[in-house]
Scaffold this active site. Sequence first.
Site, PDB file in Angstrom:
ATOM      1  CG  MET A   1     -20.492 -52.790  54.235  1.00  0.00           C
ATOM      2  SD  MET A   1     -19.744 -53.854  52.701  1.00  0.00           S
ATOM      3  CE  MET A   1     -20.813 -53.707  51.575  1.00  0.00           C
ATOM      4  CE  LYS A   2     -14.845 -50.511  61.574  1.00  0.00           C
ATOM      5  NZ  LYS A   2     -14.469 -49.060  61.205  1.00  0.00           N
ATOM      6  CB  ILE A   3     -10.969 -53.748  56.972  1.00  0.00           C
ATOM      7  CG1 ILE A   3     -11.317 -53.333  55.763  1.00  0.00           C
ATOM      8  CG2 ILE A   3      -9.741 -54.569  56.742  1.00  0.00           C
ATOM      9  CD1 ILE A   3     -10.212 -52.480  54.742  1.00  0.00           C
TER      10      ILE A   3
ATOM     11  CG  ASN B   1     -25.036 -63.782  50.800  1.00  0.00           C
ATOM     12  OD1 ASN B   1     -25.247 -64.578  49.973  1.00  0.00           O
ATOM     13  ND2 ASN B   1     -25.081 -62.356  50.351  1.00  0.00           N
TER      14      ASN B   1
ATOM     15  CG  HIS C   1     -15.910 -58.635  46.573  1.00  0.00           C
ATOM     16  ND1 HIS C   1     -16.287 -57.333  47.416  1.00  0.00           N
ATOM     17  CD2 HIS C   1     -15.748 -58.089  45.502  1.00  0.00           C
ATOM     18  CE1 HIS C   1     -15.990 -56.308  46.764  1.00  0.00           C
ATOM     19  NE2 HIS C   1     -15.858 -56.666  45.632  1.00  0.00           N
TER      20      HIS C   1
ATOM     21  CG  ASN D   1     -15.736 -60.995  52.337  1.00  0.00           C
ATOM     22  OD1 ASN D   1     -16.951 -60.598  52.432  1.00  0.00           O
ATOM     23  ND2 ASN D   1     -15.056 -60.260  51.321  1.00  0.00           N
TER      24      ASN D   1
HETATM   25  C1  GAR Z   1     -23.658 -59.126  49.471  1.00  0.00           C
HETATM   26  O1  GAR Z   1     -23.851 -58.916  48.113  1.00  0.00           O
HETATM   27  C2  GAR Z   1     -22.121 -59.166  49.438  1.00  0.00           C
HETATM   28  O2  GAR Z   1     -21.179 -59.707  48.261  1.00  0.00           O
HETATM   29  C3  GAR Z   1     -21.620 -57.587  49.508  1.00  0.00           C
HETATM   30  O3  GAR Z   1     -22.630 -57.197  50.483  1.00  0.00           O
HETATM   31  C4  GAR Z   1     -23.835 -57.518  50.254  1.00  0.00           C
HETATM   32  C5  GAR Z   1     -24.526 -57.947  51.397  1.00  0.00           C
HETATM   33  O4  GAR Z   1     -25.941 -58.538  51.246  1.00  0.00           O
HETATM   34  N1  GAR Z   1     -20.312 -57.649  50.188  1.00  0.00           N
HETATM   35  C6  GAR Z   1     -19.583 -56.697  49.893  1.00  0.00           C
HETATM   36  O5  GAR Z   1     -19.213 -55.930  49.200  1.00  0.00           O
HETATM   37  C7  GAR Z   1     -18.086 -56.968  50.645  1.00  0.00           C
HETATM   38  N2  GAR Z   1     -17.052 -56.490  50.028  1.00  0.00           N
HETATM   39  P1  GAR Z   1     -26.692 -59.301  52.154  1.00  0.00           P
HETATM   40  O6  GAR Z   1     -26.572 -58.411  53.380  1.00  0.00           O
HETATM   41  O7  GAR Z   1     -28.027 -59.077  51.674  1.00  0.00           O
HETATM   42  O8  GAR Z   1     -25.974 -60.543  52.535  1.00  0.00           O
END
Ligand code: GAR
Length: 187
Positions: A88-90, A16, A107, A105
Amino acid sequence: MVKSKTCVFISGQGSNLKNLIYRSRDKSFPIKISLVISNNKNANGITYAKKFKIPYLFINTKLKNYENKIIQCLKKNKISLICLAGYMKILSDRIVKIYNKKIINIHPSLLPKFKGLNTFEKVLKNKERKTGCTVHYVNSKLDDGNIIIKKAFYISSKDNISTLKQKTQKLEYKAYPEAIIKIFRRY
Ligand code: GAR
């Protein structure tokens, strides 16, 4: 157009982040990625920061003063928007308060369904007909906050965790830039 200086927070792959970097090179896109923060030294996403010469910071969240470091760095780089992209951290209440309504964010589910981890497993277990992704404002609760955009697709009987992830991420690459354009229309 004056672009808003944006920091992207990552923990892993960074696809992303890469997508947002490409989109932000477009003159009419409202943000410039000015900083990348990772809580994982080995996050693949850091390679994109290096490739595009974007300043980046590794934050060791085990250290006591790590929040101060984040805040200092955000201020130093005059950051006005924070995009969490697989972070992945709050975030602490303190940062959320300072950047009130300036943190968003992405999700990989249709929130408010399936907050937290292992989204695709939960979607399959629950025999959902549809799934997708959500971009939302961040508050101090996990995967909560007002929704900006959701994008959905129908699940086929052949789908598994890996195909759901692929399809969801493909939608994420559209949803995140669209959500950013949408929030800037409001300013
Ligand atoms: C993404 O799919 C995002 O939606 C998810 O992690 C992935 C990161 O992918 N986020 C979560 O689960 C947050 N709760 P990337 O590092 O390739 O962008």
